[in-house]
Scaffold this motif. Structure first.
Motif, PDB file in Angstrom:
ATOM      1  N   ILE A 140       0.840  -1.197   0.000  1.00  0.00           N
ATOM      2  CA  ILE A 140       0.000   0.000   0.000  1.00  0.00           C
ATOM      3  C   ILE A 140       0.875   1.247   0.000  1.00  0.00           C
ATOM      4  N   LEU A 141       0.459   2.252  -0.776  1.00  0.00           N
ATOM      5  CA  LEU A 141       1.202   3.507  -0.872  1.00  0.00           C
ATOM      6  C   LEU A 141       0.405   4.628  -0.231  1.00  0.00           C
ATOM      7  N   LEU A 142       1.050   5.359   0.691  1.00  0.00           N
ATOM      8  CA  LEU A 142       0.415   6.477   1.379  1.00  0.00           C
ATOM      9  C   LEU A 142       1.128   7.776   1.053  1.00  0.00           C
ATOM     10  N   VAL A 143       0.344   8.840   0.850  1.00  0.00           N
ATOM     11  CA  VAL A 143       0.862  10.173   0.577  1.00  0.00           C
ATOM     12  C   VAL A 143       0.148  11.141   1.518  1.00  0.00           C
ATOM     13  N   THR A 144       0.855  12.145   2.024  1.00  0.00           N
ATOM     14  CA  THR A 144       0.220  13.108   2.923  1.00  0.00           C
ATOM     15  C   THR A 144      -0.064  14.431   2.215  1.00  0.00           C
ATOM     16  N   ASP A 145      -1.109  15.102   2.677  1.00  0.00           N
ATOM     17  CA  ASP A 145      -1.430  16.426   2.122  1.00  0.00           C
ATOM     18  C   ASP A 145      -0.346  17.430   2.482  1.00  0.00           C
ATOM     19  N   LYS A 146       0.353  17.183   3.586  1.00  0.00           N
ATOM     20  CA  LYS A 146       1.429  18.083   4.003  1.00  0.00           C
ATOM     21  C   LYS A 146       2.540  18.108   2.958  1.00  0.00           C
ATOM     22  N   SER A 147       2.919  16.929   2.470  1.00  0.00           N
ATOM     23  CA  SER A 147       3.943  16.852   1.431  1.00  0.00           C
ATOM     24  C   SER A 147       3.443  17.444   0.118  1.00  0.00           C
ATOM     25  N   LEU A 148       2.165  17.186  -0.206  1.00  0.00           N
ATOM     26  CA  LEU A 148       1.598  17.735  -1.433  1.00  0.00           C
ATOM     27  C   LEU A 148       1.581  19.263  -1.404  1.00  0.00           C
ATOM     28  N   LYS A 149       1.211  19.848  -0.261  1.00  0.00           N
ATOM     29  CA  LYS A 149       1.172  21.305  -0.137  1.00  0.00           C
ATOM     30  C   LYS A 149       2.570  21.906  -0.215  1.00  0.00           C
ATOM     31  N   LYS A 150       3.527  21.224   0.394  1.00  0.00           N
ATOM     32  CA  LYS A 150       4.912  21.703   0.330  1.00  0.00           C
ATOM     33  C   LYS A 150       5.405  21.691  -1.110  1.00  0.00           C
ATOM     34  N   LEU A 151       5.086  20.635  -1.832  1.00  0.00           N
ATOM     35  CA  LEU A 151       5.518  20.533  -3.226  1.00  0.00           C
ATOM     36  C   LEU A 151       4.833  21.594  -4.088  1.00  0.00           C
ATOM     37  N   PHE A 227      13.130  16.576  -2.193  1.00  0.00           N
ATOM     38  CA  PHE A 227      12.720  15.361  -1.479  1.00  0.00           C
ATOM     39  C   PHE A 227      13.654  14.175  -1.743  1.00  0.00           C
ATOM     40  N   ASN A 228      14.727  14.413  -2.484  1.00  0.00           N
ATOM     41  CA  ASN A 228      15.660  13.338  -2.829  1.00  0.00           C
ATOM     42  C   ASN A 228      14.940  12.176  -3.519  1.00  0.00           C
ATOM     43  N   LEU A 229      13.925  12.520  -4.319  1.00  0.00           N
ATOM     44  CA  LEU A 229      13.086  11.584  -5.073  1.00  0.00           C
ATOM     45  C   LEU A 229      12.158  10.742  -4.187  1.00  0.00           C
ATOM     46  N   ASN A 230      12.179  10.953  -2.871  1.00  0.00           N
ATOM     47  CA  ASN A 230      11.306  10.201  -1.968  1.00  0.00           C
ATOM     48  C   ASN A 230      10.008  10.969  -1.742  1.00  0.00           C
ATOM     49  N   PHE A 231       8.882  10.374  -2.147  1.00  0.00           N
ATOM     50  CA  PHE A 231       7.606  11.052  -1.973  1.00  0.00           C
ATOM     51  C   PHE A 231       6.534  10.006  -1.674  1.00  0.00           C
ATOM     52  N   GLY A 232       6.058   9.991  -0.426  1.00  0.00           N
ATOM     53  CA  GLY A 232       5.121   8.974   0.011  1.00  0.00           C
ATOM     54  C   GLY A 232       5.857   7.772   0.578  1.00  0.00           C
ATOM     55  N   VAL A 233       5.105   6.886   1.229  1.00  0.00           N
ATOM     56  CA  VAL A 233       5.718   5.707   1.842  1.00  0.00           C
ATOM     57  C   VAL A 233       4.940   4.451   1.486  1.00  0.00           C
ATOM     58  N   TYR A 234       5.680   3.342   1.368  1.00  0.00           N
ATOM     59  CA  TYR A 234       5.083   2.035   1.146  1.00  0.00           C
ATOM     60  C   TYR A 234       4.830   1.354   2.488  1.00  0.00           C
ATOM     61  N   ALA A 235       3.716   0.643   2.576  1.00  0.00           N
ATOM     62  CA  ALA A 235       3.396  -0.104   3.787  1.00  0.00           C
ATOM     63  C   ALA A 235       2.875  -1.483   3.426  1.00  0.00           C
ATOM     64  N   SER A 236       3.154  -2.451   4.274  1.00  0.00           N
ATOM     65  CA  SER A 236       2.635  -3.802   4.107  1.00  0.00           C
ATOM     66  C   SER A 236       1.528  -4.048   5.124  1.00  0.00           C
ATOM     67  N   VAL A 237       0.758  -5.087   4.896  1.00  0.00           N
ATOM     68  CA  VAL A 237      -0.432  -5.348   5.709  1.00  0.00           C
ATOM     69  C   VAL A 237      -0.093  -6.258   6.885  1.00  0.00           C
ATOM     70  N   ILE A 238      -0.420  -5.778   8.077  1.00  0.00           N
ATOM     71  CA  ILE A 238      -0.276  -6.578   9.293  1.00  0.00           C
ATOM     72  C   ILE A 238      -1.607  -7.202   9.677  1.00  0.00           C
ATOM     73  N   ARG A 239      -2.675  -6.406   9.592  1.00  0.00           N
ATOM     74  CA  ARG A 239      -4.012  -6.914   9.901  1.00  0.00           C
ATOM     75  C   ARG A 239      -4.988  -6.421   8.842  1.00  0.00           C
ATOM     76  N   THR A 240      -5.777  -7.326   8.291  1.00  0.00           N
ATOM     77  CA  THR A 240      -6.776  -6.963   7.288  1.00  0.00           C
ATOM     78  C   THR A 240      -7.975  -6.295   7.956  1.00  0.00           C
ATOM     79  N   GLY A 241      -8.758  -5.565   7.180  1.00  0.00           N
ATOM     80  CA  GLY A 241      -9.928  -4.880   7.707  1.00  0.00           C
ATOM     81  C   GLY A 241     -10.450  -3.870   6.708  1.00  0.00           C
ATOM     82  N   GLU A 242     -11.401  -3.063   7.114  1.00  0.00           N
ATOM     83  CA  GLU A 242     -11.990  -2.055   6.233  1.00  0.00           C
ATOM     84  C   GLU A 242     -11.476  -0.674   6.595  1.00  0.00           C
ATOM     85  N   VAL A 243     -11.237   0.139   5.566  1.00  0.00           N
ATOM     86  CA  VAL A 243     -10.833   1.536   5.742  1.00  0.00           C
ATOM     87  C   VAL A 243     -11.832   2.417   4.999  1.00  0.00           C
ATOM     88  N   ARG A 244     -12.248   3.509   5.653  1.00  0.00           N
ATOM     89  CA  ARG A 244     -13.223   4.422   5.065  1.00  0.00           C
ATOM     90  C   ARG A 244     -12.673   5.843   5.084  1.00  0.00           C
TER      91      ARG A 244
END
Length: 259
Positions: A140-151, A227-244
Motif C-alpha cells: 500500500i502507498l500512502l501520501v500526505t497532504d502536508k507533502s503535497l502542499k509543500k511541493l 525530497f531526494n526523489l522520496n515522496f510517500g511511503v510504502y506499507a505492508s499489511v499486518i491486519r486486514t480490515g476495512e478503511v473508510r
C-alpha cells in the motif's frame, strides 16, 4: 491526540493520531487510471482489487517486464474499475473492455513491442512475496497532504494527488509526525493495521498530467531537489480490515504488536 494502551507486560505505551484519510484510490490495472472510493477492504496483498492486472514484456527480466505508462503514456487514458471480482476498462472514447484478448489487442496497437497480459490476480513471476500482485514495493502507498502542499509551494503550480498514485491520502496537521517518523512503525487505520516499510522512489510517471497526459519534467526535478526523489511511503499489511474516508490514522507505539 494521544491514546494510551497497555502491553502484555503491563507497561503503558502511547499511540498518536497523526491524521485522517481524505482520499482512497484503487488502480486495478497497473498504469491505467484508477477509481476513487469511499471505502475499501484491506486484504493481505493490499487494497482489494488494487493492481490486480498488468501488461508484460517477456523479453525483459525482473520488474522491468512491466509495461507501464513510462513506455506507453496513453495507458493512463484508460480507466480501470474493480467490480464484484471483475475488471472493467473504459477508453477515453467510451468503449468498454474486460480483462481479455480484445483489451490486449487494444494496448498492443499502441506499441511495437510484443506484450502479453497477466492472468487475473496473478503475482509478478519475480515477486519475492507471492501475496503481492503488480506492485513495485510493498502493498500500500500512502501520501500526505502536508507533502503535497509543500511541493505545490515549491513548484508554484497545483499538484494533483493522482500523479503519485497513492492508495491513501492522509491529511495531517502541521505539527504532526510526518512520513519520516512513520518508517519502521505501525499504523492503525479503521479496521486495518499496516507496517510502514520504506519511502517511494519517484520516476517520470509523476511528470504526466493524469487528465491531459502532458508532461512537465520540472516537477520531477523539484521532487529530486527537495525530497531526494522520496515522496510517500510504502506499507505492508499486518491486519486486514476495512478503511473508510474520515478514518483516523494512528501511529502505534514502538514495540507494540498486532494481536
Amino acid at each position: 491526540m494521544e491514546h494510551y494502551i497497555i502491553d502484555r507486560r503491563g507497561a503503558e505505551l502511547v499511540s498518536i493520531t497523526v491524521g485522517e484519510i481524505t482520499a482512497i484510490n484503487r488502480y486495478p490495472v497497473k498504469s491505467f487510471a484508477g477509481e476513487e472510493l469511499e471505502a475499501c477492504k484491506i486484504e493481505s496483498y493490499g487494497v482489494q482489487g488494487d493492481r490486480y492486472c498488468s501488461f508484460y514484456d517477456m523479453t525483459k527480466k525482473d520488474w522491468w517486464q512491466y509495461v507501464t505508462a513510462r513506455k506507453i503514456p496513453n495507458m493512463l487514458s484508460y480507466q480501470a474499475e474493480y467490480i464484484e471480482g471483475d475488471i472493467r476498462v473504459t477508453a477515453a472514447d467510451g468503449r468498454v473492455f474486460g480483462w481479455d484478448a480484445e483489451l490486449l489487442n487494444e494496448i498492443q496497437s499502441l506499441t511495437s513491442t510484443q506484450i502479453t497480459m497477466s492472468e487475473f490476480k496473478a503475482p509478478h513471476p519475480e515477486a519475492k512475496h507471492p501475496q503481492l500482485l503488480s506492485v513495485d514495493g510493498a502493498s500500500i502507498l500512502l501520501v500526505t497532504d502536508k507533502s503535497l502542499k509543500k511541493l505545490e509551494a515549491l513548484w508554484g503550480k497545483p499538484v494533483d494527488q493522482r500523479r503519485f498514485r497513492g492508495n491513501f491520502v492522509v491529511e495531517v496537521s502541521e505539527d504532526s509526525l510526518g512520513e519520516e517518523e512513520w518508517l519502521g512503525r505501525r499504523l492503525s487505520i479503521g479496521g486495518a493495521e499496516l507496517q510502514v516499510d520504506s519511502y517511494c522512489d519517484r520516476c517520470v510517471m509523476i511528470t504526466m498530467n493524469p487528465d491531459t497526459l502532458e508532461r512537465d519534467s520540472s516537477l520531477l526535478k523539484q521532487v529530486n531537489k527537495e525530497f531526494n526523489l522520496n515522496f510517500g511511503v510504502y506499507a505492508s499489511v499486518i491486519r486486514t480490515g476495512e478503511v473508510r474516508l474520515g478514518d483516523q490514522v494512528v501511529l502505534l507505539p514502538e514495540g507494540s504488536a498486532a494481536e
